[in-house]
Design a protein around this motif. Structure first.
Motif, mmCIF file in Angstrom:
data_model
loop_
_atom_site.group_PDB
_atom_site.id
_atom_site.type_symbol
_atom_site.label_atom_id
_atom_site.label_comp_id
_atom_site.label_asym_id
_atom_site.label_seq_id
_atom_site.Cartn_x
_atom_site.Cartn_y
_atom_site.Cartn_z
ATOM 1 N N LYS A 1 0.851 -1.186 0.000
ATOM 2 C CA LYS A 1 0.000 0.000 0.000
ATOM 3 C C LYS A 1 0.888 1.239 0.000
ATOM 4 O O LYS A 1 1.769 1.373 0.841
ATOM 5 C CB LYS A 1 -0.913 0.006 1.232
ATOM 6 N N SER A 2 0.633 2.138 -0.944
ATOM 7 C CA SER A 2 1.370 3.408 -1.033
ATOM 8 C C SER A 2 2.884 3.179 -1.044
ATOM 9 O O SER A 2 3.627 3.786 -0.279
ATOM 10 C CB SER A 2 0.974 4.326 0.131
ATOM 11 N N ASN A 3 3.332 2.281 -1.912
ATOM 12 C CA ASN A 3 4.761 1.985 -2.083
ATOM 13 C C ASN A 3 5.417 1.451 -0.805
ATOM 14 O O ASN A 3 6.610 1.644 -0.585
ATOM 15 C CB ASN A 3 5.518 3.238 -2.551
#
Length: 295
Positions: free
Chosen positions: A51-53
């Motif tokens: 999630k989100s890098n």
């Protein structure tokens, strides 16, 4: 001084950030999940999910887990272990953590809390938010086996009700959660899996007016009523988590909380933080309010 309970995301860079930027006396402890084979927890459903890098991962071996505990201690911070299942853990599992020198536990089971206190009354036991304790629960039941109680979401938006809670307990509030104060799905969400979590209804992206986040500049409004604040984010990448921590440490504007700042100002703070004051969950008509605990 009101202290803060900080999350650990199994990234040693977070410890380095704390060393360089945060006074250790400000920290109550660093809380983290137990070893994955010992017990599930309220963030089990995000373990290994990108999630989100960022992918929140937990140690795969007990040796690796033990090394993380030792690293936390080397940095002069107390680790606290989350045991959020309804049933107690086996004594040999608890013994593993005690032998590591851990003296703080955040638990859901009253029986486990009692067992820990029987081993050593000086061990610190905190009642997890996963217990979802209402004002009625706190007045009518005995939670004397806990040193402190983490209050559920509604109390973040019922500021005036905090002073009506039993004064014989100490309390903690989660400061930076983006959940809603009137959430009906918290327990289902906490007990969900990677496969089922997406099916649990979540209102935080719809009802922005109902979020429970307390921005750093407004934390002073709650300080008279709690013993500590908890910063969530075990699953956050270190760059985001460190920003959250630093903003609360300095009590400065947190740009990550734009949705709240758009609704909150110095002129409507009391109204904003009391939106949930009429919820049954936070109210209890107790004729014995203010008297010592009967136990």
């Amino acid at each position: 001084m009101v202290k803060y309970e900080l999350p650990f995301n199994f990234d040693l860079n977070l410890l380095n950030f704390i060393d360089d930027n945060i006074d250790k006396d400000w920290i109550e402890f660093l809380f983290l999940s137990p070893f994955k084979d010992d017990s599930s927890n309220a963030r089990s459903h995000v373990e290994g999910v990108a999630k989100s890098n960022w992918t929140y991962t937990v140690p795969n071996s007990r040796d690796d887990y033990t090394n993380f505990i030792k690293e936390i201690q080397k940095h002069g911070i107390k680790p606290a272990i989350l045991f959020q299942e309804d049933t107690p853990i086996a004594s040999n599992i608890l013994d593993y953590y005690l032998k590591l020198g851990i003296d703080s536990f955040i638990v859901n089971s009253d029986e486990l809390a009692k067992n820990i206190k029987k081993i050593d009354s000086k061990l610190k036991v905190v009642a997890s938010i996963t217990k979802i304790l209402s004002a009625k629960d706190l007045w009518e039941n005995d939670y004397s086996m806990y040193d402190k109680i983490v209050l559920h979401f509604p109390f973040n938006r019922a500021l005036c009700k905090l002073k009506e809670l039993p004064s014989f307990y100490k309390y903690t509030l989660i400061a930076n959660s983006y959940c809603v104060y009137n959430c009906k799905s918290a327990k289902d969400h906490w007990s969900s899996t990677k496969e089922t979590s997406s099916k649990v209804p979540c209102l935080k992206n719809i009802n922005k007016d109902d979020l429970i986040y307390i921005p750093p500049e407004y934390i002073y409004m709650f300080e008279p009523y709690v013993d500590s604040f908890k910063i969530q984010g075990r699953e956050y990448p270190t760059n985001i988590l460190s920003e959250e921590i630093y903003c609360y440490y300095k009590k400065i504007h947190n740009p990550l909380a734009g949705a709240i700042y758009n609704r909150l100002s110095p002129f409507n703070g009391c109204e904003y933080f009391n939106k949930g004051k009429d919820l049954e969950f936070v109210n209890y008509n107790n004729p014995h309010s203010g008297l010592p605990h009967p136990a």
